[in-house]
Design a protein around this motif. Structure first.
Motif, PDB file in Angstrom:
ATOM      1  N   VAL A  61       0.831  -1.204   0.000  1.00  0.00           N
ATOM      2  CA  VAL A  61       0.000   0.000   0.000  1.00  0.00           C
ATOM      3  C   VAL A  61       0.868   1.257   0.000  1.00  0.00           C
ATOM      4  N   LEU A  62       1.895   1.295   0.866  1.00  0.00           N
ATOM      5  CA  LEU A  62       2.730   2.488   0.938  1.00  0.00           C
ATOM      6  C   LEU A  62       3.552   2.670  -0.337  1.00  0.00           C
ATOM      7  N   GLU A  63       4.023   1.577  -0.927  1.00  0.00           N
ATOM      8  CA  GLU A  63       4.782   1.705  -2.167  1.00  0.00           C
ATOM      9  C   GLU A  63       3.884   2.158  -3.314  1.00  0.00           C
ATOM     10  N   THR A  64       2.657   1.685  -3.332  1.00  0.00           N
ATOM     11  CA  THR A  64       1.721   2.127  -4.372  1.00  0.00           C
ATOM     12  C   THR A  64       1.434   3.613  -4.225  1.00  0.00           C
ATOM     13  N   LEU A  65       1.288   4.065  -2.996  1.00  0.00           N
ATOM     14  CA  LEU A  65       1.123   5.500  -2.750  1.00  0.00           C
ATOM     15  C   LEU A  65       2.349   6.275  -3.217  1.00  0.00           C
ATOM     16  N   ALA A  66       3.529   5.787  -2.868  1.00  0.00           N
ATOM     17  CA  ALA A  66       4.757   6.496  -3.196  1.00  0.00           C
ATOM     18  C   ALA A  66       4.976   6.572  -4.702  1.00  0.00           C
ATOM     19  N   ALA A  67       4.631   5.488  -5.424  1.00  0.00           N
ATOM     20  CA  ALA A  67       4.844   5.465  -6.865  1.00  0.00           C
ATOM     21  C   ALA A  67       3.924   6.452  -7.579  1.00  0.00           C
ATOM     22  N   GLY A  68       2.705   6.614  -7.058  1.00  0.00           N
ATOM     23  CA  GLY A  68       1.776   7.568  -7.642  1.00  0.00           C
ATOM     24  C   GLY A  68       1.275   7.197  -9.021  1.00  0.00           C
ATOM     25  N   ARG A  69       1.351   5.929  -9.385  1.00  0.00           N
ATOM     26  CA  ARG A  69       0.914   5.505 -10.719  1.00  0.00           C
ATOM     27  C   ARG A  69      -0.471   4.875 -10.711  1.00  0.00           C
ATOM     28  N   TRP A  70      -0.707   4.017  -9.740  1.00  0.00           N
ATOM     29  CA  TRP A  70      -1.954   3.256  -9.685  1.00  0.00           C
ATOM     30  C   TRP A  70      -2.966   4.063  -8.885  1.00  0.00           C
ATOM     31  N   PRO A  71      -4.062   4.512  -9.488  1.00  0.00           N
ATOM     32  CA  PRO A  71      -5.014   5.380  -8.777  1.00  0.00           C
ATOM     33  C   PRO A  71      -5.594   4.705  -7.536  1.00  0.00           C
ATOM     34  N   ILE A  72      -5.550   5.412  -6.422  1.00  0.00           N
ATOM     35  CA  ILE A  72      -6.131   4.932  -5.168  1.00  0.00           C
ATOM     36  C   ILE A  72      -7.366   5.768  -4.864  1.00  0.00           C
ATOM     37  N   HIS A  73      -8.502   5.110  -4.722  1.00  0.00           N
ATOM     38  CA  HIS A  73      -9.767   5.799  -4.475  1.00  0.00           C
ATOM     39  C   HIS A  73     -10.115   5.878  -2.993  1.00  0.00           C
ATOM     40  N   GLU A  74      -9.685   4.882  -2.236  1.00  0.00           N
ATOM     41  CA  GLU A  74      -9.944   4.869  -0.795  1.00  0.00           C
ATOM     42  C   GLU A  74      -8.714   4.325  -0.082  1.00  0.00           C
ATOM     43  N   LEU A  75      -8.446   4.855   1.096  1.00  0.00           N
ATOM     44  CA  LEU A  75      -7.379   4.345   1.942  1.00  0.00           C
ATOM     45  C   LEU A  75      -7.932   4.151   3.339  1.00  0.00           C
ATOM     46  N   GLY A  95       5.502  -5.705  -5.117  1.00  0.00           N
ATOM     47  CA  GLY A  95       5.466  -4.297  -5.475  1.00  0.00           C
ATOM     48  C   GLY A  95       6.095  -3.968  -6.817  1.00  0.00           C
ATOM     49  N   ALA A  96       6.589  -4.964  -7.549  1.00  0.00           N
ATOM     50  CA  ALA A  96       7.234  -4.695  -8.834  1.00  0.00           C
ATOM     51  C   ALA A  96       6.270  -4.078  -9.840  1.00  0.00           C
ATOM     52  N   VAL A  97       4.974  -4.278  -9.663  1.00  0.00           N
ATOM     53  CA  VAL A  97       4.000  -3.685 -10.593  1.00  0.00           C
ATOM     54  C   VAL A  97       4.051  -2.166 -10.566  1.00  0.00           C
ATOM     55  N   ASN A  98       4.579  -1.587  -9.484  1.00  0.00           N
ATOM     56  CA  ASN A  98       4.707  -0.131  -9.393  1.00  0.00           C
ATOM     57  C   ASN A  98       6.009   0.394 -10.003  1.00  0.00           C
TER      58      ASN A  98
END
Length: 286
Positions: free
Chosen positions: A38-52, A171-174
Motif C-alpha cells: 500500500v505504501l509503495e503504491t502510494l509512493a509510486a503515484g501511478r496506480w489510482p487509489i480511491h480509498e485508503l 510491489g514490482a507492478v509499481n
C-alpha cells in the motif's frame, strides 16, 4: 521448467432490462492490502487509489508515516480508520497488516511507449497465456530484479495485474512498464522487424538456453503454465530454447523458468560490457 514451457471475470447482472457494472469495492481484486504494498503504491503515484483505510490500532509512528505519504502523493485522499476486523471484511483477507487501499484499473503503458523508452540492448518479457496471478506476479518480480525494459501481456486467456499479482510481485507492478496487446504474434513480428531477437522458452527445443546469444536486443517469451507457447507465437520466434537440466524431474514451473532465463541474459551481458557499456545496473521505469 513447466512441461509446456520453460517456462475476474467481472459478473454482470441484469435488472429491469439494464445491465449493471460490478462495484469495484465489492470485489477482492479491487483492494490492495499490506503495509509495504500500500505504501509503495502510494509512493509510486501511478496506480489510482480511491480509498485508503488504516487500522484504528496502528501506532502513532505508523499512522504518521502513512499520512505523510498520502499528503505527498495524494493530498485529496482522505484516509479512513476502521477496526482490523472491518478491514478483513472489506478485502476478504486477514493479513492486511492494518493497511488497505481500494484501487482503480491498473495503469498499463502503451506498447509503443515501452519500446520508445527501452535502453540498449533492450530486454523484453512476453507472457503468452499465463493465467495464474501468483505466477504472473512472481514473473514480474523477476523482470524488475533483472532489469527488463517492459513486459507485454496478451488480452485473451491471460491474467492481468490485480491485487493478487501485485502482492506476489512484491510491489514490482509499481516499478515496471507493463503493456497489454491484442495480438502477441503481431508484436513478435514487429519486434523482429526492429532487429530484436525473440526467443521462446519450451521444454522441447533444439537449443539450450546457454547456447543462445542474448547480448543484443532480446525478447523472451514464456508460455502458459499447462500448454506452453501457443503455436502461432512459437512460429514467430527466431528460436526456441530449453533450460539444461540435470535432475530427474522434467520441469520447472513457469515463474522459476522465467527467472532462470532472465538471469542467463544478464549473466551474458555482464560478460559483454565492452560492446554495450555497463549493463550490470539497468535503469528502472519511473
Amino acid at each position: 521448467m513447466a512441461k509446456s514451457s520453460m517456462a475476474g471475470k467481472a459478473r454482470q447482472t441484469k435488472s429491469k432490462g439494464k445491465s449493471k457494472k460490478p462495484l469495484l469495492a465489492s470485489h477482492q481484486r479491487s483492494w490492495l492490502w499490506g503495509r509495504n504494498l500500500v505504501l509503495e503504491t502510494l509512493a509510486a503515484g501511478r496506480w489510482p487509489i480511491h480509498e485508503l483505510h488504516l487500522a484504528d490500532d496502528l501506532g502513532a509512528d505508523a499512522t504518521a508515516a502513512a499520512l505523510a505519504q498520502v499528503q505527498a502523493q495524494a493530498p485529496k485522499l482522505k484516509p479512513g480508520r476502521a477496526s482490523r476486523t472491518r478491514l478483513a471484511q472489506l478485502c476478504g483477507e486477514a493479513d492486511h497488516q492494518g493497511y488497505l487501499a481500494r484501487v482503480g484499473p491498473y495503469p498499463y503503458v502503451p506498447a509503443e511507449t515501452l519500446r520508445e523508452q527501452a535502453r540498449m540492448p533492450s530486454l523484453w518479457l512476453i507472457l503468452d497465456g499465463v493465467q495464474d496471478p501468483y505466477n504472473l506476479g512472481a514473473m514480474l518480480r523477476s523482470a524488475e530484479v533483472f532489469g527488463v525494459d517492459g513486459v507485454f501481456l496478451g488480452t485473451q486467456g491471460q491474467a492481468g495485474v490485480n491485487s493478487l499479482a501485485a502482492r506476489s510481485s512484491a510491489g514490482a507492478v509499481n516499478r515496471l512498464g507493463i503493456a497489454r496487446v491484442p495480438s502477441l504474434p503481431a508484436l513478435v513480428a514487429e519486434l523482429r522487424r526492429a532487429a530484436v531477437r525473440v526467443v521462446g522458452a519450451s521444454l522441447h527445443a533444439d537449443y539450450t538456453l546457454d547456447a543462445c546469444d542474448f547480448t543484443g536486443p532480446t525478447a523472451l517469451v514464456i508460455g502458459n503454465e499447462g500448454t506452453g507457447l501457443s503455436a502461432d507465437v512459437m512460429a514467430g520466434c527466431n528460436m526456441v530454447a530449453t533450460i539444461p537440466q540435470a535432475g530427474g524431474l522434467n520441469s520447472l514451473n513457469a515463474a522459476a523458468a522465467a527467472a532462470v532465463c532472465l538471469y542467463e541474459v544478464q549473466r551474458q551481458r555482464r560478460q559483454d560490457v565492452s560492446m554495450w557499456g555497463n549493463v550490470a545496473s539497468p535503469g528502472r521505469m519511473s
